[in-house]
Design a protein around this motif. Sequence first.
Motif, PDB file in Angstrom:
ATOM      1  N   LYS A 258     -15.072  19.814  35.045  1.00  0.00           N
ATOM      2  CA  LYS A 258     -15.961  19.066  34.161  1.00  0.00           C
ATOM      3  C   LYS A 258     -17.343  19.716  34.105  1.00  0.00           C
ATOM      4  CE  LYS A 258     -15.993  14.680  33.813  1.00  0.00           C
ATOM      5  NZ  LYS A 258     -16.082  13.223  33.984  1.00  0.00           N
ATOM      6  N   GLU A 262     -19.378  21.467  30.876  1.00  0.00           N
ATOM      7  CA  GLU A 262     -20.709  21.080  30.427  1.00  0.00           C
ATOM      8  C   GLU A 262     -21.637  22.278  30.243  1.00  0.00           C
ATOM      9  OE1 GLU A 262     -21.671  18.252  29.411  1.00  0.00           O
ATOM     10  OE2 GLU A 262     -19.989  16.994  30.024  1.00  0.00           O
ATOM     11  N   LYS A 289      -7.381  14.164  28.694  1.00  0.00           N
ATOM     12  CA  LYS A 289      -8.574  13.651  28.021  1.00  0.00           C
ATOM     13  C   LYS A 289      -9.709  14.676  28.055  1.00  0.00           C
ATOM     14  CE  LYS A 289     -11.958   9.889  28.333  1.00  0.00           C
ATOM     15  NZ  LYS A 289     -12.346   8.655  29.087  1.00  0.00           N
ATOM     16  N   GLU A 290      -9.905  15.316  29.234  1.00  0.00           N
ATOM     17  CA  GLU A 290     -10.975  16.304  29.358  1.00  0.00           C
ATOM     18  C   GLU A 290     -10.688  17.546  28.523  1.00  0.00           C
ATOM     19  OE1 GLU A 290     -13.799  15.736  30.748  1.00  0.00           O
ATOM     20  OE2 GLU A 290     -13.198  13.778  31.543  1.00  0.00           O
ATOM     21  N   ALA A 292      -8.945  17.655  25.744  1.00  0.00           N
ATOM     22  CA  ALA A 292      -9.167  17.300  24.341  1.00  0.00           C
ATOM     23  C   ALA A 292     -10.653  17.349  24.016  1.00  0.00           C
ATOM     24  CB  ALA A 292      -8.602  15.907  24.064  1.00  0.00           C
ATOM     25  N   LEU A 293     -11.467  16.841  24.942  1.00  0.00           N
ATOM     26  CA  LEU A 293     -12.917  16.882  24.752  1.00  0.00           C
ATOM     27  C   LEU A 293     -13.423  18.324  24.736  1.00  0.00           C
ATOM     28  CD1 LEU A 293     -15.628  15.424  24.543  1.00  0.00           C
ATOM     29  CD2 LEU A 293     -15.665  15.270  27.043  1.00  0.00           C
ATOM     30  N   LEU A 294     -12.843  19.136  25.625  1.00  0.00           N
ATOM     31  CA  LEU A 294     -13.235  20.549  25.674  1.00  0.00           C
ATOM     32  C   LEU A 294     -12.911  21.241  24.358  1.00  0.00           C
ATOM     33  CD1 LEU A 294     -14.235  23.064  27.181  1.00  0.00           C
ATOM     34  CD2 LEU A 294     -11.916  23.315  28.126  1.00  0.00           C
ATOM     35  N   ASN A 295     -11.737  20.970  23.814  1.00  0.00           N
ATOM     36  CA  ASN A 295     -11.345  21.586  22.540  1.00  0.00           C
ATOM     37  C   ASN A 295     -12.312  21.207  21.416  1.00  0.00           C
ATOM     38  OD1 ASN A 295      -9.112  22.827  23.671  1.00  0.00           O
ATOM     39  ND2 ASN A 295      -7.730  21.120  23.192  1.00  0.00           N
ATOM     40  N   VAL A 296     -12.671  19.934  21.380  1.00  0.00           N
ATOM     41  CA  VAL A 296     -13.591  19.470  20.339  1.00  0.00           C
ATOM     42  C   VAL A 296     -14.947  20.134  20.492  1.00  0.00           C
ATOM     43  CG1 VAL A 296     -14.870  17.472  19.471  1.00  0.00           C
ATOM     44  CG2 VAL A 296     -12.436  17.262  20.011  1.00  0.00           C
ATOM     45  N   ARG A 297     -15.441  20.175  21.711  1.00  0.00           N
ATOM     46  CA  ARG A 297     -16.770  20.727  21.943  1.00  0.00           C
ATOM     47  C   ARG A 297     -16.812  22.239  21.654  1.00  0.00           C
ATOM     48  NH1 ARG A 297     -19.648  18.600  27.254  1.00  0.00           N
ATOM     49  NH2 ARG A 297     -21.298  19.741  26.192  1.00  0.00           N
ATOM     50  N   GLU A 300     -16.848  22.757  17.952  1.00  0.00           N
ATOM     51  CA  GLU A 300     -18.183  22.474  17.421  1.00  0.00           C
ATOM     52  C   GLU A 300     -19.138  23.618  17.711  1.00  0.00           C
ATOM     53  OE1 GLU A 300     -19.245  18.806  19.234  1.00  0.00           O
ATOM     54  OE2 GLU A 300     -18.130  17.563  17.790  1.00  0.00           O
TER      55      GLU A 300
END
Length: 313
Positions: A258, A262, A289-290, A292-297, A300
């Motif tokens: 995590k 960041e 979940k992490e 998926a968040l990593l992929n989105v970030r 972006e």
Amino acid sequence: MQETMLLGLEGIKKTILHGGTGDIPKLRTGAKVTFHFRTQLCDDDRTVIDDSKVVGTPMEVVIGNMFKLDIWETLLSSMRTGEVAEFWCDIIHTGVYPLVAKSMRRIAEGKDPVDWQIHTCGMANMFAYHTLGYDDLDELMKEPRPLYFVLELIRVQQPSEYNRETWAMSDEERLKAVPILHGQGNKVVQTRTVPRGYAKEKAWEVPWLKLEKMANTLTLNYCQCLMRMEEYYEIIEHTSDIINQHPGTAKAFFLRGKAHMEVWNEAEARQDFSRVLDLDPGMKKAVKKELALLNVRMEEKNQEDRNKYKGMF
């Protein structure tokens, strides 16, 4: 023999069996109270459920440390040192006793008091397993009853009068202790020597293992606090220390992953999350979940970079 009522508390009767000495000690937050206890049913035989004297070890409670049977703090606060008193307590005060007794019995048997639990509350654990593992406690859980507690107050030590272990500390005190304990744990692992006061015949026995485990657990909890403070590089440093010593610690890999995410260390984050899945498949949902968040970030960030450098070449 003197019988009194504890004023202001419904469902409690006190009978002094043996008078104590001195004034009633002040039970400040952090004070450690040492006492013997005997728990009995309110039947004709006064059936004994638990007795610390039979076990051979008195009970210790740290005031304000969220002991699950908090009524005992109230009862003890009415006693003098050396006093023996019998307290009749109604059901409103005894409902959680079977769960507390379960943990106390496991400790007396030399077992971990919590390793039987699923990661839910005590009541949910009971329904998950349909038993507490002791017939008398199962019966008492199904049909709560008033109980007698016979308490003998041995001593009261104020916070400054004893060396407090981490379980007796406040959250703030635990955080302050983390760097010291983590350093002690590292030294123990590297040198296989136990700090003074922990010495045993064999340095690899329980004391240094407990110290190391305690230090690592506190450090991981500390890292979770650092996560909220956005101190990601410090998290990477602490978790890497633990991983170097214990490469099978899934929680350390998860927190480090995590932190890497960041600070945009994509490859390192993915590697750590992959290791978590290898070590603990039960964390699959959290890792998914992490990721998926990593992929989105990362998408972006890549889009932001494309926009930033668009037209430069």
